[in-house]
Design an enzyme around this catalytic site. Sequence first.
Site, mmCIF file in Angstrom:
data_model
loop_
_atom_site.group_PDB
_atom_site.id
_atom_site.type_symbol
_atom_site.label_atom_id
_atom_site.label_comp_id
_atom_site.label_asym_id
_atom_site.label_seq_id
_atom_site.Cartn_x
_atom_site.Cartn_y
_atom_site.Cartn_z
ATOM 1 N N ASP A 29 0.861 -1.184 0.000
ATOM 2 C CA ASP A 29 0.000 0.000 0.000
ATOM 3 C C ASP A 29 0.899 1.236 0.000
ATOM 4 O OD1 ASP A 29 -3.248 0.291 0.875
ATOM 5 O OD2 ASP A 29 -2.021 2.099 0.985
ATOM 6 N N PHE A 157 -16.915 -10.650 -4.505
ATOM 7 C CA PHE A 157 -18.319 -10.556 -4.072
ATOM 8 C C PHE A 157 -18.452 -10.514 -2.554
ATOM 9 C CE2 PHE A 157 -18.276 -12.777 -8.199
ATOM 10 C CZ PHE A 157 -19.013 -11.857 -8.939
ATOM 11 N N PHE A 259 -32.130 -10.187 0.495
ATOM 12 C CA PHE A 259 -32.177 -8.804 0.000
ATOM 13 C C PHE A 259 -33.594 -8.334 -0.275
ATOM 14 C CE2 PHE A 259 -27.887 -7.107 -0.311
ATOM 15 C CZ PHE A 259 -27.237 -8.193 0.232
ATOM 16 N N LEU A 260 -34.529 -8.827 0.555
ATOM 17 C CA LEU A 260 -35.913 -8.367 0.479
ATOM 18 C C LEU A 260 -36.310 -7.728 1.804
ATOM 19 C CD1 LEU A 260 -37.996 -11.092 -1.403
ATOM 20 C CD2 LEU A 260 -37.357 -8.814 -2.196
ATOM 21 N N LYS A 261 -35.327 -7.229 2.533
ATOM 22 C CA LYS A 261 -35.625 -6.595 3.813
ATOM 23 C C LYS A 261 -35.858 -5.107 3.543
ATOM 24 C CE LYS A 261 -35.536 -6.322 8.389
ATOM 25 N NZ LYS A 261 -36.523 -6.973 9.231
ATOM 26 N N CYS A 270 -20.330 0.487 -1.736
ATOM 27 C CA CYS A 270 -20.434 -0.243 -3.015
ATOM 28 C C CYS A 270 -21.705 0.029 -3.810
ATOM 29 C CB CYS A 270 -20.319 -1.736 -2.748
ATOM 30 S SG CYS A 270 -18.821 -2.160 -1.874
ATOM 31 N N LYS A 273 -22.313 3.674 -5.230
ATOM 32 C CA LYS A 273 -21.229 4.013 -6.161
ATOM 33 C C LYS A 273 -21.334 3.172 -7.444
ATOM 34 C CE LYS A 273 -16.883 2.157 -5.648
ATOM 35 N NZ LYS A 273 -16.193 1.728 -6.846
ATOM 36 N N LYS A 331 -24.819 -0.509 7.824
ATOM 37 C CA LYS A 331 -25.524 -1.737 8.209
ATOM 38 C C LYS A 331 -24.899 -2.214 9.513
ATOM 39 C CE LYS A 331 -22.648 -5.022 5.654
ATOM 40 N NZ LYS A 331 -22.595 -6.103 4.691
HETATM 41 C C1 UGA Z 1 -22.189 -5.468 -1.302
HETATM 42 C C2 UGA Z 1 -22.505 -6.837 -1.929
HETATM 43 O O1 UGA Z 1 -23.464 -7.512 -1.116
HETATM 44 C C3 UGA Z 1 -21.245 -7.682 -2.044
HETATM 45 O O2 UGA Z 1 -21.557 -8.904 -2.725
HETATM 46 C C4 UGA Z 1 -20.209 -6.920 -2.863
HETATM 47 O O3 UGA Z 1 -18.993 -7.651 -2.992
HETATM 48 C C5 UGA Z 1 -19.922 -5.596 -2.184
HETATM 49 O O4 UGA Z 1 -21.156 -4.834 -2.091
HETATM 50 C C6 UGA Z 1 -18.928 -4.851 -3.036
HETATM 51 O O5 UGA Z 1 -19.240 -4.530 -4.189
HETATM 52 O O6 UGA Z 1 -17.780 -4.676 -2.597
HETATM 53 P P1 UGA Z 1 -21.812 -4.567 1.206
HETATM 54 O O7 UGA Z 1 -21.846 -3.204 0.605
HETATM 55 O O8 UGA Z 1 -20.738 -4.927 2.173
HETATM 56 O O9 UGA Z 1 -21.733 -5.677 0.034
HETATM 57 O O10 UGA Z 1 -23.152 -4.767 2.002
HETATM 58 P P2 UGA Z 1 -24.572 -5.482 1.812
HETATM 59 O O11 UGA Z 1 -24.730 -6.466 2.883
HETATM 60 O O12 UGA Z 1 -24.779 -5.956 0.431
HETATM 61 O O13 UGA Z 1 -25.561 -4.256 2.117
HETATM 62 C C7 UGA Z 1 -25.615 -3.110 1.281
HETATM 63 C C8 UGA Z 1 -26.722 -2.189 1.745
HETATM 64 O O14 UGA Z 1 -28.011 -2.734 1.440
HETATM 65 C C9 UGA Z 1 -26.731 -1.921 3.250
HETATM 66 O O15 UGA Z 1 -27.036 -0.576 3.496
HETATM 67 C C10 UGA Z 1 -27.842 -2.823 3.747
HETATM 68 O O16 UGA Z 1 -28.409 -2.403 4.965
HETATM 69 C C11 UGA Z 1 -28.834 -2.721 2.607
HETATM 70 N N1 UGA Z 1 -29.780 -3.858 2.538
HETATM 71 C C12 UGA Z 1 -29.313 -5.107 2.290
HETATM 72 C C13 UGA Z 1 -31.145 -3.612 2.691
HETATM 73 O O17 UGA Z 1 -31.588 -2.476 2.905
HETATM 74 N N2 UGA Z 1 -32.008 -4.681 2.587
HETATM 75 C C14 UGA Z 1 -31.576 -5.935 2.344
HETATM 76 O O18 UGA Z 1 -32.436 -6.856 2.244
HETATM 77 C C15 UGA Z 1 -30.204 -6.157 2.195
#
Ligand code: UGA
Length: 448
Positions: A29, A157, A259-261, A270, A273, A331
């Site tokens: 880094d 992922f 992902f239906l919450k 992520c 962006k 989260k």
């Molecule tokens: C996300 C993807 O899930 C990963 O697969 C991916 O590798 C990553 O982006 C990336 O591109 O680096 P992440 O951002 O760590 O991962 O978090 P998630 O768990 O996917 O949550 C993303 C957002 O969606 C959070 O704000 C979470 O609270 C929200 N969310 C998620 C909901 O509002 N409802 C859901 O049902 C699920």
Amino acid sequence: MLSIIGLGFVGLSTAAVLAHKGQKVTGVDIDEKRLTAIKSGVMPFYEPKLEEFLKTSLDNGNLQITQNIEEAIQRTEITFLTVGTPSYSDGRINLSYLENAITSVGNALKNKSDFHLVVVKSTVVPLTTTSMVLPLLEQKSGKKSGIDFGVVVNPEFLKEGSAIDDTLNPHLIVIGSSDSKSGNILENFYKRFYGNEMPELIRTNTNTAELIKYANNAFLSTKISFINMIANMCQQISNVDVEDIAKAIGKDPRIGSQFLKAGPGFGGSCFPKDLNALIKFSESVKYEPTLLKATRDTNENQTSVILNLAEKTMGTVISGKKIAILGLSFKKDTDDVRESVSLKIIKKLIDQSCMVNVHDPMALNNTKKIFSDNISYFDDPFVCMNDCDCCILMVDWDKYKLLEPEQFIKKMKKPVLIDARRVLDPNKFINSSVTFAATGLGFYNNKT
Ligand code: UGA
């Protein structure tokens, strides 16, 4: 032996897992402060299990940390590029960190006679590898791709909060290559690394691998905006709960339950962006991505939906009120507040002259860096809600699930609670003297 350039979230988690499982890894880094911290076992961010994995790998010498790319390239055969690709203000991705890393790798390759594999793990829009990575490496090294060195795209992922487990057990490995030799080297590396637990593998070209990453995140974002749209509809009618709807449609194997919450909308480093970058990319190739724009609009509108619900539930305007916000990270189980919806809500509350009290089990320090003394910070959620007009529950931290109606009744000026994240059992609160509303819950007992 492999090197990983860019020890941010993805790079550090990947380095920790590979080294922990016996690989010799050189982590690189340019940020000296970060390197010094990591070497002394201080994590730049919180991630479950990361500290323990890093400590053992540093102690047993499997992981070495350096600022010197030249040295890292000479002593390894494979280099993972995990530098960030942040956004410009118009949504396009900024490739400057990647260009700098590639320039250094290319210069180092000039002095290397053995074949070297460069693996693009950073999230980049389609055509980036063929139009920028490959030509820049050839130009700087004076060597030929596919002959002297190879380039593959291998998107990541993993999720924050479960990065170590996701890296140990990925659901899929995607390898995009423009020559089969390079793809084979990475495939064989993963086969040796995972052994009998080798995940499913998809081999493709670099453009397709780049788009797979964006399509994956865009689809998940769209699923969230879809359920939030249904939730907002539910709020307009009586006796319907989006949680029942999500549960039922999630049973359809064609839809799936994840992902239906419904909640305050998606945040983090992520989804927002990547959605913006994909929209910009699609426009650049002259295709209007209407669905992606609707996903983004729906998400951006969730803050207003929550604040409107708060006003409706309080029965008065929010302006000038004292509001408690429980949960600040994007989260649960992370201290990351990047693109957190809580922070967007707080900004709007400050604009409306509200007094804002906040609590979070982990993200208070990161929030302080943004709002300094414009809001009040509390280590204890009960002290945080003291004398407040309304409490908005924003993150599904496990400890919030234990909250009881009496605690709000005892502490608040008037016990008005908005469960924006659907953490609590609505029946318990509706049957209490708390004035309660929640995302996607189409009835409330306005007792004020
Ligand atoms: C996300 C993807 O899930 C990963 O697969 C991916 O590798 C990553 O982006 C990336 O591109 O680096 P992440 O951002 O760590 O991962 O978090 P998630 O768990 O996917 O949550 C993303 C957002 O969606 C959070 O704000 C979470 O609270 C929200 N969310 C998620 C909901 O509002 N409802 C859901 O049902 C699920």
